[in-house]
Design an enzyme around this catalytic site. Structure first.
Site, PDB file in Angstrom:
ATOM      1  N   LYS A  45      59.466  10.511 -12.404  1.00 26.94           N
ATOM      2  CA  LYS A  45      58.432   9.834 -11.628  1.00 26.94           C
ATOM      3  C   LYS A  45      57.630   8.877 -12.510  1.00 26.94           C
ATOM      4  CE  LYS A  45      55.059  11.078  -8.029  1.00 26.94           C
ATOM      5  NZ  LYS A  45      54.479  12.226  -7.318  1.00 26.94           N
ATOM      6  N   ASP A  60      57.278  16.737  -1.218  1.00 22.43           N
ATOM      7  CA  ASP A  60      56.418  16.257  -2.297  1.00 22.43           C
ATOM      8  C   ASP A  60      57.298  16.131  -3.528  1.00 22.43           C
ATOM      9  OD1 ASP A  60      54.602  15.794  -4.318  1.00 22.43           O
ATOM     10  OD2 ASP A  60      53.586  17.733  -4.151  1.00 22.43           O
ATOM     11  N   ASP A  65      43.440  13.883  -6.203  1.00 24.67           N
ATOM     12  CA  ASP A  65      44.786  14.441  -6.321  1.00 24.67           C
ATOM     13  C   ASP A  65      45.298  14.204  -7.735  1.00 24.67           C
ATOM     14  OD1 ASP A  65      47.417  15.204  -6.096  1.00 24.67           O
ATOM     15  OD2 ASP A  65      48.027  13.482  -4.881  1.00 24.67           O
TER      16      ASP A  65
END
Length: 507
Positions: free
Chosen positions: A70, A9, A197
């Site tokens: 990210k 992840d 999420d």
């Protein structure tokens, strides 16, 4: 001995790695004993630091401590979100041919890195963490990404994996990974399942039909620029205001002070999920002044209420895309570190009319847990005596070609929520008389006007026979592989000439 396949992840703020062996998943602790590792890289005159060591020295080396990649990976420099983030970062971000890069300065020398470079350093840390635990080499991995990541962002993540020395077997959507984890662990987690999420930087909503042998994604929606970092930033802005009004000091341009205060704000955000009030204290914040303030959970909720409520919009959109009502959802799962925030859980539960919200798998580990299971599946391992666990995912956005004058009209070739892998062919025609070259600009998005969509690249077929407009025909094929990465080809039917692209960042 065969190499293990791991699940990673790769998170905005923290990353996590796991492996499936001996009939179970093990989430692997790093060399500091933690099962999550900060997605942070720092550079000083002597060495490069990754993870916890990088965060420990951040306040004294702010300009050379890089995080939040990210939020940059696969984006263009002039993206509104990139420009917004740059204002909050102490490190320098520049434009290189329209794409963002970060610069650091050590030993008097400036060095430039792409977001992929930094992400690869974090992935190498995950790889070495797994190798230390397994006492063997690791070269195969499943890496998760937000379901609403664009084609660019998926390509860039794949490249980061390759740079880290990994054979990336799959790029897996994060909520799908969570669904896999719950499907394998929880026997009662069957039916129509909604996964919410919310991590440090992204929000994903997926609706999945789960059976004993299948996880079939029906719809997905999200926001690749919404998460815990935004909640921390709101606390930080509040505290900067207090510093200006109460202490008569403006620290907004003081990188060291901002980094030190930000660290305390992030800590306060985490603690407010478990307590009603927290002290935000920074000794000698600026000019010898000790900063000492209290923030309560109600104040935290007030500062972030509009952002909290905005997380329900992707939920509504995912339900609409799946063509179901919220009453048709059998189970609701929350994962991601930000899902611990009580107000968020309360808002989601209210939206689903009091339905139980499932959080039994550690929210920080659920994505890596599912990725580890899928890595084993991709390696041919039977999961708990199931030889046919099938994962069926979808693309998050429509894909198509720009047509008409100036390519302003968007013609969809593959629609949003199409199953992957997938392929579709659509026919196009010349737009002008005696046209001998035809360009095919490729876009991603839902707007009818290409200017509002994401430009992925362009290619051209030359040598087209001169003819009246509309006479020369072209079959354009869009193919999406198992990782959701796009290949586009066009063929001139009269000559057989072909051209195409596999979308990447080199256009």
């Amino acid at each position: 001995m065969a190499s293990h396949a791991i699940g990673i992840d790769l998170g905005t703020t923290h990353s996590c790695v796991g492996v499936y062996q001996f009939g179970k998943v093990e989430i692997i602790a790093n060399d500091h004993g933690f099962k999550t590792t900060p997605s942070c890289v720092a550079f000083n005159d002597d060495e490069q630091l990754v993870g916890h060591p990088a965060t420990y020295q951040a306040s004294d080396n702010a300009a050379n401590t890089i995080y939040d990649m990210k939020r940059l990976i696969g984006r263009r420099y002039n993206d509104e979100s990139v420009q917004s983030d740059i204002k909050n970062w102490p490190f320098n971000v520049i434009s290189d041919d329209g794409f963002p890069k970060v610069t650091i300065n050590t030993n008097g020398t400036e060095t430039t890195f792409t977001p992929e470079d930094i992400s690869a350093m974090v992935l190498r840390k995950m790889k070495s963490t797994a190798e230390a635990y397994l006492e063997s080499s690791v070269d195969k991995a499943v890496i998760t990404v937000p379901a609403y990541f664009t084609d660019y962002q998926r390509q860039a993540t794949l490249e980061a994996g390759r740079m880290a020395g990994l054979n990336v077997m799959r790029i897996l959507n994060e909520p799908t990974a969570a669904a896999i984890a719950y499907a394998v662990i929880k026997e009662d987690m069957r039916g129509t399942v909604l996964i919410y999420d919310l991590g440090g930087g992204t929000l994903d909503i997926s609706i999945v039909n789960v059976t004993d042998t299948h996880c079939v994604v029906k719809a997905t929606h999200g926001n690749t620029h919404l998460g815990g970092e935004d909640f921390s930033n709101n606390i930080l802005e509040y505290m900067i205001g207090i510093c200006k009004n109460k202490y008569k000091k403006d620290i907004s341009n003081n990188k060291r002070a901002i980094v030190r205060l930000r660290q305390q704000c992030e800590d306060a955000k985490i603690k407010l999920s478990f307590t009603q009030q927290v002290k935000v204290c920074v000794d000698c914040l600026i000019d010898g002044i000790d900063f000492n303030e209290t923030i309560t959970r109600p104040k935290f909720n007030e500062l972030n209420l509009n952002v909290f409520k905005s997380t329900l919009e992707p939920v509504k959109e995912a339900l609409r895309c799946a063509q179901i009502d919220k009453s048709d959802v059998n189970k609701v799962i929350m994962v991601g570190g930000s899902s611990r925030i009580p107000k968020l859980k309360n808002l989601l539960q209210q939206f689903f009319d009091g339905k139980e919200i499932h959080t039994s798998i550690n929210p920080d580990e659920a994505i890596a847990y599912g990725a580890s299971i899928y890595a084993a599946v991709c390696s041919g391992v039977n999961i708990r005596d199931r030889s046919n666990l099938i994962i069926q995912d979808i693309i998050p956005m429509s894909l198509g070609i720009g047509t008409e004058e100036n390519f302003e009209t968007y013609s969809v070739v593959i629609k949003k929520n199409a199953t992957i892998p997938s392929s579709s062919v659509k026919q196009f025609y010349t737009l002008h008389d005696n046209q001998t070259a035809v360009a095919f600009p490729v876009y991603e998005g839902e707007a009818t006007n290409t200017k509002e969509n994401i430009f992925l690249g362009k290619f051209t077929i030359n040598g087209v026979p001169a003819a009246p407009k509309g006479q020369e025909k072209f079959d354009v094929t869009f193919s999406i592989d198992i990782n959701g990465v796009l290949k586009v080809t066009a063929r001139n039917l009269s000559t057989g000439n072909e051209a195409g692209i596999i979308t990447d960042r080199k256009f």
